[in-house]
Scaffold this active site. Structure first.
Site, PDB file in Angstrom:
ATOM      1  N   HIS A 151      23.448  49.821   0.766  1.00  0.00           N
ATOM      2  CA  HIS A 151      23.358  51.053   1.561  1.00  0.00           C
ATOM      3  C   HIS A 151      22.787  52.207   0.744  1.00  0.00           C
ATOM      4  O   HIS A 151      22.752  52.168  -0.490  1.00  0.00           O
ATOM      5  CB  HIS A 151      24.731  51.422   2.103  1.00  0.00           C
ATOM      6  CG  HIS A 151      25.199  50.519   3.211  1.00  0.00           C
ATOM      7  ND1 HIS A 151      26.361  50.731   3.885  1.00  0.00           N
ATOM      8  CD2 HIS A 151      24.639  49.405   3.763  1.00  0.00           C
ATOM      9  CE1 HIS A 151      26.518  49.794   4.815  1.00  0.00           C
ATOM     10  NE2 HIS A 151      25.482  48.970   4.745  1.00  0.00           N
TER      11      HIS A 151
ATOM     12  N   GLU B  12      23.927  55.232   0.176  1.00  0.00           N
ATOM     13  CA  GLU B  12      24.862  55.975  -0.677  1.00  0.00           C
ATOM     14  C   GLU B  12      25.062  55.306  -2.040  1.00  0.00           C
ATOM     15  O   GLU B  12      24.921  55.978  -3.073  1.00  0.00           O
ATOM     16  CB  GLU B  12      26.216  56.155   0.035  1.00  0.00           C
ATOM     17  CG  GLU B  12      26.117  56.880   1.356  1.00  0.00           C
ATOM     18  CD  GLU B  12      25.915  55.977   2.566  1.00  0.00           C
ATOM     19  OE1 GLU B  12      26.293  56.394   3.674  1.00  0.00           O
ATOM     20  OE2 GLU B  12      25.374  54.855   2.409  1.00  0.00           O
TER      21      GLU B  12
ATOM     22  N   CYS C 216      29.943  54.306   5.794  1.00  0.00           N
ATOM     23  CA  CYS C 216      30.919  53.277   6.155  1.00  0.00           C
ATOM     24  C   CYS C 216      32.086  53.303   5.161  1.00  0.00           C
ATOM     25  O   CYS C 216      32.033  53.990   4.137  1.00  0.00           O
ATOM     26  CB  CYS C 216      30.252  51.903   6.169  1.00  0.00           C
ATOM     27  SG  CYS C 216      29.860  51.245   4.520  1.00  0.00           S
TER      28      CYS C 216
ATOM     29  N   CYS D  23      31.086  52.394   1.513  1.00  0.00           N
ATOM     30  CA  CYS D  23      30.378  53.471   0.817  1.00  0.00           C
ATOM     31  C   CYS D  23      31.323  54.615   0.471  1.00  0.00           C
ATOM     32  O   CYS D  23      31.195  55.222  -0.595  1.00  0.00           O
ATOM     33  CB  CYS D  23      29.204  53.965   1.664  1.00  0.00           C
ATOM     34  SG  CYS D  23      27.877  52.742   1.788  1.00  0.00           S
TER      35      CYS D  23
END
Length: 160
Positions: free
Chosen positions: A80, A82, A105, A108
């Site tokens: 992801h 992040e 999410c 993260c």
């Protein structure tokens, strides 16, 4: 000749979210492009990232599907935005802000908490009230990390 400064310049939130949006454009995901920009207390960019495959994994050798058998989807392979932004930084992230185009999410959020980031600024919370989102917000509340949504905006470049 102008005698006063411009007053229609963008604020810091829009500027850094613009960087996150530009980063998202690097994603090769056909359905969801997410970007992140980490900023320190002095408003200096210290990390950027987008969702994509890990270094060394060819974009052509892994699936991009969002549905189907787990190993035939993108989900076990994509990093992801992040964590990519966190990993792309050489800075101490204690007290930083992260600008993300999509609310993080739960996975993260764990990394955001561990990194020392203290504020999340986001554009979309399209997964609001999902189990992942509920877990993320529960951890953020427990850790004292704040989050806020900014209104979508358009970036326009004009030639003179």
């Amino acid at each position: 000749m102008a005698t006063t400064k411009r007053t229609d310049y963008i604020d810091w939130d829009r500027y850094f979210m613009g960087v996150a949006l530009l980063s998202a454009m690097r994603s090769k995901d056909p359905n969801t492009q997410v970007g992140a920009c980490i900023v320190n207390r002095r408003n200096r960019i210290v990390g950027i990232g987008y969702n994509g495959l890990p270094i060394g994994c060819s974009d052509d050798d892994f699936p991009w599907a969002g549905e189907g058998e787990f190993l035939d989807t993108k989900y076990p392979y994509i990093v992801h935005a992040e964590p990519n932004a966190i990993l792309n930084s050489d800075a101490d992230l204690e007290g930083c802000r992260i600008y993300v185009t999509l609310f993080p999410c739960h996975e993260c959020v764990k990394l955001i908490i561990q990194s020392g980031i203290k504020e999340i600024v986001y554009l979309s919370d399209k997964y609001n009230n999902t189990l992942s989102n509920q877990a993320a917000k529960r951890m953020l509340a427990a850790s004292g990390i704040t989050y806020r949504k900014i209104d979508p905006f358009q970036i326009k470049i004009e030639e003179e």
